[in-house]
Motif scaffolding. Structure first.
Motif, mmCIF file in Angstrom:
data_model
loop_
_atom_site.group_PDB
_atom_site.id
_atom_site.type_symbol
_atom_site.label_atom_id
_atom_site.label_comp_id
_atom_site.label_asym_id
_atom_site.label_seq_id
_atom_site.Cartn_x
_atom_site.Cartn_y
_atom_site.Cartn_z
ATOM 1 N N GLY A 91 0.794 -1.219 0.000
ATOM 2 C CA GLY A 91 0.000 0.000 0.000
ATOM 3 C C GLY A 91 0.824 1.267 0.000
ATOM 4 N N LYS A 92 0.112 2.415 0.011
ATOM 5 C CA LYS A 92 0.785 3.708 0.108
ATOM 6 C C LYS A 92 -0.090 4.666 0.902
ATOM 7 N N TYR A 93 0.538 5.727 1.387
ATOM 8 C CA TYR A 93 -0.054 6.659 2.340
ATOM 9 C C TYR A 93 0.165 8.081 1.827
ATOM 10 N N ILE A 94 -0.876 8.914 1.908
ATOM 11 C CA ILE A 94 -0.731 10.297 1.441
ATOM 12 C C ILE A 94 -0.589 11.252 2.611
ATOM 13 N N ASP A 95 -1.599 11.338 3.463
ATOM 14 C CA ASP A 95 -1.539 12.199 4.637
ATOM 15 C C ASP A 95 -2.521 11.655 5.664
ATOM 16 N N GLY A 96 -2.855 12.479 6.648
ATOM 17 C CA GLY A 96 -3.712 12.003 7.716
ATOM 18 C C GLY A 96 -5.105 11.596 7.289
ATOM 19 N N SER A 97 -5.510 11.922 6.080
ATOM 20 C CA SER A 97 -6.863 11.604 5.645
ATOM 21 C C SER A 97 -6.912 10.642 4.473
ATOM 22 N N GLU A 98 -5.794 10.189 3.996
ATOM 23 C CA GLU A 98 -5.812 9.403 2.761
ATOM 24 C C GLU A 98 -4.782 8.284 2.795
ATOM 25 N N SER A 99 -5.266 7.060 2.863
ATOM 26 C CA SER A 99 -4.430 5.876 2.728
ATOM 27 C C SER A 99 -5.043 4.997 1.650
ATOM 28 N N TYR A 100 -4.207 4.278 0.922
ATOM 29 C CA TYR A 100 -4.687 3.445 -0.169
ATOM 30 C C TYR A 100 -4.636 1.976 0.241
ATOM 31 N N ASN A 101 -5.785 1.305 0.185
ATOM 32 C CA ASN A 101 -5.805 -0.123 0.453
ATOM 33 C C ASN A 101 -5.036 -0.872 -0.615
ATOM 34 N N ALA A 102 -4.382 -1.924 -0.197
ATOM 35 C CA ALA A 102 -3.582 -2.730 -1.126
ATOM 36 C C ALA A 102 -4.285 -4.046 -1.432
ATOM 37 N N ILE A 124 6.531 -4.864 3.594
ATOM 38 C CA ILE A 124 5.618 -5.616 2.728
ATOM 39 C C ILE A 124 4.264 -5.624 3.413
ATOM 40 N N GLY A 125 3.247 -5.048 2.761
ATOM 41 C CA GLY A 125 1.925 -5.038 3.355
ATOM 42 C C GLY A 125 1.242 -3.699 3.276
ATOM 43 N N ALA A 126 0.711 -3.239 4.423
ATOM 44 C CA ALA A 126 -0.154 -2.069 4.457
ATOM 45 C C ALA A 126 0.622 -0.784 4.685
ATOM 46 N N ALA A 127 -0.027 0.344 4.344
ATOM 47 C CA ALA A 127 0.504 1.677 4.618
ATOM 48 C C ALA A 127 -0.601 2.523 5.210
ATOM 49 N N GLY A 128 -0.243 3.404 6.161
ATOM 50 C CA GLY A 128 -1.243 4.203 6.840
ATOM 51 C C GLY A 128 -2.278 3.313 7.501
ATOM 52 N N ARG A 129 -3.541 3.728 7.435
ATOM 53 C CA ARG A 129 -4.621 2.900 7.970
ATOM 54 C C ARG A 129 -5.161 1.958 6.919
ATOM 55 N N GLY A 130 -4.546 1.931 5.768
ATOM 56 C CA GLY A 130 -5.031 1.082 4.694
ATOM 57 C C GLY A 130 -4.887 -0.394 5.012
ATOM 58 N N SER A 131 -5.749 -1.177 4.408
ATOM 59 C CA SER A 131 -5.680 -2.625 4.548
ATOM 60 C C SER A 131 -4.790 -3.213 3.458
ATOM 61 N N CYS A 132 -4.530 -4.486 3.571
ATOM 62 C CA CYS A 132 -3.758 -5.202 2.544
ATOM 63 C C CYS A 132 -4.377 -6.572 2.378
ATOM 64 N N GLY A 133 -4.411 -7.051 1.144
ATOM 65 C CA GLY A 133 -4.930 -8.391 0.874
ATOM 66 C C GLY A 133 -3.997 -9.469 1.378
ATOM 67 N N TRP A 161 0.708 2.764 10.373
ATOM 68 C CA TRP A 161 0.029 3.795 11.163
ATOM 69 C C TRP A 161 -0.153 5.060 10.332
ATOM 70 N N ASP A 162 -1.185 5.859 10.694
ATOM 71 C CA ASP A 162 -1.225 7.222 10.168
ATOM 72 C C ASP A 162 -1.742 8.161 11.252
ATOM 73 N N HIS A 163 -1.834 9.432 10.939
ATOM 74 C CA HIS A 163 -2.159 10.433 11.946
ATOM 75 C C HIS A 163 -3.578 10.303 12.487
ATOM 76 N N MET A 164 -4.424 9.569 11.797
ATOM 77 C CA MET A 164 -5.808 9.448 12.233
ATOM 78 C C MET A 164 -6.007 8.350 13.263
ATOM 79 N N GLY A 165 -5.050 7.484 13.456
ATOM 80 C CA GLY A 165 -5.210 6.414 14.432
ATOM 81 C C GLY A 165 -4.478 5.156 14.019
ATOM 82 N N TRP A 166 -4.738 4.098 14.757
ATOM 83 C CA TRP A 166 -4.033 2.836 14.569
ATOM 84 C C TRP A 166 -4.749 1.935 13.580
ATOM 85 N N ALA A 167 -3.990 1.158 12.857
ATOM 86 C CA ALA A 167 -4.577 0.155 11.975
ATOM 87 C C ALA A 167 -5.270 -0.915 12.818
ATOM 88 N N GLU A 168 -6.473 -1.290 12.404
ATOM 89 C CA GLU A 168 -7.231 -2.292 13.153
ATOM 90 C C GLU A 168 -7.063 -3.701 12.593
#
Length: 250
Positions: A91-102, A124-133, A161-168
């Protein structure tokens, strides 16, 4: 902003002693709905040209709903992938409001070195709060270098992680017949699994310093070398898994 962009279909991309570098974006970008095979020959390097760039750039971004298959005809063939505010592969991460699911990632019959530069992404895997398959690693050698700072650490394979909180959530990781070297930046994260921080609060409690392959994940007929820090001079532990997935710690 990218080296190779897969917009649709199921292409086969051959990297033969190649170097693809980007200042932002992805060296290889795979769209949702696509199934790209990257066949590796020789020694190849892809990803960011600036390890501290403030915009996301990575090796391979595969969008949610897409699949990337990294493969070769033997582990003497190498892919080195680098990410900044992005996973090296994922995945990839833009800022506190935008993460891209992988999407899903498959690595087989090849050696992969994966690097990221901070706790916005696992190697290898997720970025920001985004998920990964699902991440499938079969008959491969993988070196995955997490990142972090004084207080926070990402696993080599897993979530971030990103500024909005923790990955669940963490990716489902299935490993078989492989040799894995996974580097967490400091003692607060898993080796494979969740990000963690010094306080262990606000979601950091997910990390337990373990090999956490997610619900439905497994490790079989493989060896996992676990490191804290980004060098391999000493190992925290070595786990050898039998064909049934039972580990022995060395």
């Amino acid at each position: 902003s990218y080296g190779i962009k897969v917009e649709s279909g199921n292409p086969r991309i051959v990297l033969n002693n190649a170097s693809i570098t980007v200042g932002e974006g992805s060296a290889i970008d795979v769209a949702s709905g696509s199934n790209a095979t990257i066949f590796v020959l020789g020694d190849n390097t892809i990803g960011t040209i600036d390890s501290w760039n403030d915009v996301p750039s990575g090796g391979i971004f595969v969008a949610e709903g897409g699949t990337v298959n990294i493969t070769s005809n033997g582990t003497d063939n190498i892919l080195r992938a680098h990410g900044t505010h992005a996973a090296a592969i994922g995945g990839k991460y833009i800022d506190g409001s935008e993460s891209y699911n992988a999407g899903s990632i498959s690595i087989s019959n090849v050696t992969v070195y994966a690097y990221t530069n901070n706790f916005y992404a696992a190697a290898i895997g997720a970025a920001g709060r985004g998920s990964c398959g699902t991440i499938n690693i079969t008959n491969a050698v993988v070196y995955a270098y997490g990142a972090g700072d004084r207080y926070t650490s990402t696993p080599g394979i897993g979530s971030a992680w990103d500024h909005m909180g923790w990955a669940e959530t963490i990716p489902v990781v299935i490993i078989s017949g492989s040799e894995i070297h996974t580097f967490r930046y400091n003692p607060y994260s898993d080796y494979i699994g969740y990000l963690g921080d010094e306080s262990g609060e606000d979601g950091g409690y997910h990390a337990t310093g373990s090999i956490n392959c997610g619900e439905g994940g497994s490790v079989k007929s493989s060896t996992i070398y676990c490191y804290t820090g980004l060098d391999a001079t000493t190992t925290d532990k070595v786990l050898t898994y039998d064909a049934d997935g039972n580990p022995t710690e060395n």
